[in-house]
Design a protein around this motif. Structure first.
Motif, PDB file in Angstrom:
ATOM      1  N   ALA A 214     -17.995  41.101 -17.641  1.00  0.00           N
ATOM      2  CA  ALA A 214     -18.578  41.533 -16.368  1.00  0.00           C
ATOM      3  C   ALA A 214     -17.466  41.900 -15.391  1.00  0.00           C
ATOM      4  CB  ALA A 214     -19.441  40.414 -15.789  1.00  0.00           C
TER       5      ALA A 214
ATOM      6  N   GLN B 133     -27.395  32.867 -19.450  1.00  0.00           N
ATOM      7  CA  GLN B 133     -26.691  34.100 -19.795  1.00  0.00           C
ATOM      8  C   GLN B 133     -27.047  34.484 -21.234  1.00  0.00           C
ATOM      9  OE1 GLN B 133     -24.546  35.583 -17.500  1.00  0.00           O
ATOM     10  NE2 GLN B 133     -25.361  34.002 -16.154  1.00  0.00           N
TER      11      GLN B 133
ATOM     12  N   LYS C  93     -20.525  41.200 -26.307  1.00  0.00           N
ATOM     13  CA  LYS C  93     -20.977  40.908 -24.945  1.00  0.00           C
ATOM     14  C   LYS C  93     -20.171  41.668 -23.910  1.00  0.00           C
ATOM     15  CE  LYS C  93     -20.926  36.455 -24.242  1.00  0.00           C
ATOM     16  NZ  LYS C  93     -20.918  35.094 -23.741  1.00  0.00           N
TER      17      LYS C  93
ATOM     18  N   SER D 249     -22.883  44.020 -14.610  1.00  0.00           N
ATOM     19  CA  SER D 249     -23.061  43.449 -15.967  1.00  0.00           C
ATOM     20  C   SER D 249     -22.622  44.468 -16.996  1.00  0.00           C
ATOM     21  CB  SER D 249     -24.523  43.111 -16.203  1.00  0.00           C
ATOM     22  OG  SER D 249     -24.944  42.155 -15.280  1.00  0.00           O
TER      23      SER D 249
ATOM     24  N   THR E 299     -21.864  42.245  -8.734  1.00  0.00           N
ATOM     25  CA  THR E 299     -21.384  41.941 -10.089  1.00  0.00           C
ATOM     26  C   THR E 299     -21.978  42.968 -11.040  1.00  0.00           C
ATOM     27  OG1 THR E 299     -21.288  39.586  -9.612  1.00  0.00           O
ATOM     28  CG2 THR E 299     -21.355  40.209 -11.932  1.00  0.00           C
TER      29      THR E 299
ATOM     30  N   GLN F 287     -33.509  45.926 -15.850  1.00  0.00           N
ATOM     31  CA  GLN F 287     -32.596  45.117 -16.666  1.00  0.00           C
ATOM     32  C   GLN F 287     -32.430  45.826 -18.008  1.00  0.00           C
ATOM     33  OE1 GLN F 287     -35.052  41.592 -16.845  1.00  0.00           O
ATOM     34  NE2 GLN F 287     -34.000  40.642 -15.142  1.00  0.00           N
TER      35      GLN F 287
END
Lengths: 563, 94
Positions: free
Chosen positions: A182, A163, A179, A49, A47, A138
């Motif tokens: 994804a 989240q 945001k 981000s 996944t 991150q």
């Protein structure tokens, strides 16, 4: 012979059919399942981000950006001297070694030790050369200007699912836009884990967040916050607010609140500091509201600047109440211009009687009082106007001088700025542009809401407000050499059904230069203790900021020999 | 009879050549996965370095940092403002 031949042929055909059916089963019926199984063995489904969008000031400098941060984890089974390592890591991470020790004592292969560690902390830990420590890269929010415009920006927290989610201000209002979305990436690799060129990585669906560019001027915001902090400390106020707007476009140039919080460590501050009082708190505006009511009365034609007040020789009795001036000085037959200069409550009662309830109510609605400004920030509150049939005569009178009526600071500035813009009311907004990741730019144009008063009325009220600055209570704090229009406000705070005379909201509202306004500004101090008056607290701050703004915009003085 | 034979021979040789070519190219790119892996790792490292440099730059270029450094260097706020004005030129008839 024939039957042997046919028997053999038939057996082979049956066997072949069996093989074909079995092939059909594995290659058609089970195809999807086997493809997924195969991909899971040689491919990795990751996944991806999205990168959260940035928030830029009007010069393109990020007020909110993204930075690399690290989740520091450990494998307790690889660490031998746990006590010693706990002390070393506790020192590097600036946390209690006991918390590190507690994690390392767990019987696991992976334990988290610290979230959002900076690259400098990672470098320090690397130098210790400790076995069993790893890092997960991150991205987290970074605020280059520290706590600048904190209540305006809001902060990034987590939702119930862990989240990222924006709260308050711009992060909250534009959360979905910032945001992004994804996506997924399929990486094909061989048995050794090395990527295979023939099947390149495919990435689908990921959309980075969009970046928003504000109308906020970083230099002005910095200056205003600095002056506001000085003012809150000097005047002993509970809180200070200042908003600066371009009256011609509705663009917010600065929005400052003190005390503020640090969005980087928002959890260390009391939750009430997250709220932006400029859009969320309401207050009774006091005498600053007289400018709106007087402008309405002049526009309605019920008074002119020279109309004489025939009830201003003493307190006015109305509905069992006595309405007095703020200093108990009375000016018989005073003109409307002098009513504003002297901030005469009895003169405003005269104006309200001339207006009447229905006309006054209509103008208040036209100025947006009791309505949301729809500014693009999360958390705007709107104190609604009571319906017309709920107003008594005393309410009409007190509303004329800004008591018994609630507004938010942004609501008041939006209405007042119409006086600086030829009578046209512009919608306030903070965001001027939205930039997508692929370079597409959407500019948000200014929006005119309506025109509550005519351009001629706006000119007339401007001259009255210039006189208010030059000859009123704030004349000792005013800026010489410039024509500035403005009005002081000292509103008593209602507490448990009555007004406390020692507690006020002190304010000053104005715009400059009066003839071609470049900015309109509202400064508010909540419960100043050194003096309760707006002329002695908010007005000096207003003019100090105004001086800096006029210099910043290279606007020379327009009034020669102004002592 | 000769032409079909020549055509068949040509096709046969073409198939052999293409098969050999395919094996050669596949062999060549089979080990590029290692290089690809290294390049991806380097891209990731450079991206991270990019972010770190950007963070350092933004922190250094912020008004908060500049104002603190300016104070340490002895800069002070301007208290007196001077404006030089010029009389506007007007057209005159001779």
């Amino acid at each position: 012979m024939n039957w042997r031949y046919r028997f053999t042929l038939g057996t082979l055909v049956i066997l072949f059919c069996f093989v074909i059916v079995r092939l059909l089963y594995w290659q058609v019926v089970k195809a999807a399942e086997l493809t997924t199984l195969g991909k899971s063995q040689y491919g990795a489904l990751i996944t991806v981000s999205p990168k959260r969008g940035e928030i830029l000031a009007n010069d393109g400098f990020p007020l909110v950006a993204n930075k690399v941060s690290y989740l520091v984890f450990a494998n307790p089974k690889e660490i031998e001297n746990k006590d010693e390592i706990s002390k070393i890591l506790g020192n590097d991470l600036q946390v209690d070694p006991a918390s590190i020790s507690a994690q390392l004592s767990l019987n696991r292969f992976w334990v988290p030790l610290y979230y959002n560690a900076d690259f400098s902390i990672k470098a320090k830990i690397d130098q210790e050369k400790v076995n069993g420590i790893g890092y997960e890269e991150q991205y987290s929010r970074f605020y280059p200007e520290a706590s600048m415009a904190a209540q305006l920006i809001g902060f990034l927290g987590k939702d119930e699912l862990g989240q990222d989610k924006g709260y308050f201000g711009l992060e909250g209002y534009y959360d979905r836009l910032l945001k992004g979305k994804a996506g997924q990436s399929v990486e094909i690799h061989d048995a050794f884990g090395r990527p295979i060129l023939a099947q390149a990585t495919t990435q689908t669906g990921v959309q980075n967040g969009q970046t928003i560019k504000l109308s906020i001027d970083r230099a002005i915001q910095y200056d205003v916050e600095s002056k506001l902090k000085d003012g809150v400390e000097k005047y002993g106020a509970k809180q200070g607010m200042a908003i600066i707007m371009d009256p011609k476009t509705g663009s917010i140039l600065a929005m400052a609140v003190y005390p503020k919080f640090d969005p980087q460590t928002f959890w260390q501050y009391p939750p009430q500091t997250y709220i932006n009082p400029i859009i969320s708190d309401f207050y009774e505006p006091g005498s600053t509201f007289k400018s709106i009511v007087m402008a309405s009365a002049i526009d309605a034609g019920v008074v002119t600047p020279d109309t004489k007040c025939d009830i201003c020789s003493g307190p006015v009795s109305l509905g069992g109440f006595d309405i007095r001036t703020w200093d108990n000085n009375y000016f018989p037959n005073t003109s409307m211009t002098d009513v504003i200069i002297h901030s005469d409550n009895t003169g405003m009662v005269f104006v309200s009687k001339k207006m009447g309830l229905n006309r006054l109510y209509s103008y208040l609605n036209a100025f947006g009082i009791g309505h949301q400004t729809d500014i693009d920030l999360q958390g705007e509150a709107v104190p609604e106007l009571r319906s017309v049939d709920q107003w008594r005569s005393i309410d009409v009178a007190t509303a004329s001088f800004g008591q018994g009526i609630d507004v938010t600071p942004i609501e008041l500035l939006e209405a007042f700025s119409a006086l600086a813009n030829g009578g046209k009311r512009m919608q306030p907004h903070v965001v001027s542009q939205i930039q997508s990741d692929d370079g597409e730019v959407v500019t948000i144009p200014p929006r005119e809401i309506n025109q509550p008063i005519s351009a001629e009325t706006a000119q007339v009220i401007t001259e009255i407000l210039v006189d208010a600055v030059n000859k009123g209570e704030a004349q000792f704090a005013r800026l010489h050499g410039y024509r500035i229009a403005g009005k002081t406000g000292t509103a008593q705070i209602p507490i448990s059904g009555h007004y406390d005379p020692s507690k006020t909201v002190a304010s000053f509202i104005g715009f400059a230069p009066a003839d071609n306004p470049k900015f309109s500004m509202l400064v508010i101090y909540d419960e100043p203790s050194s003096s309760i008056y707006g002329s002695e607290t908010a007005a000096p701050t207003f003019f100090t900021i105004a001086k800096d703004l006029l210099n910043y915009y290279n606007i020379p003085p327009s009034v020669p020999n102004d002592p | 009879m000769k032409r079909p034979v020549h055509l068949l021979l040509f096709l046969f040789i073409l198939i052999i050549v293409l098969a050999v070519l395919k094996i050669a190219i596949t062999n060549t790119i089979a080990t590029t996965g290692i290089t690809l892996g290294q390049m991806q790792k380097q891209i990731s490292v450079l991206n991270t370095q990019n972010y770190i440099i950007a963070q350092k730059y933004l922190a250094a270029a912020s008004l908060v940092t500049i104002s603190q450094k300016a104070q340490k260097l002895g800069f002070q706020s301007n208290t007196n403002d001077y404006f030089v004005t010029q009389v506007e030129q007007t057209a005159t008839t001779q």
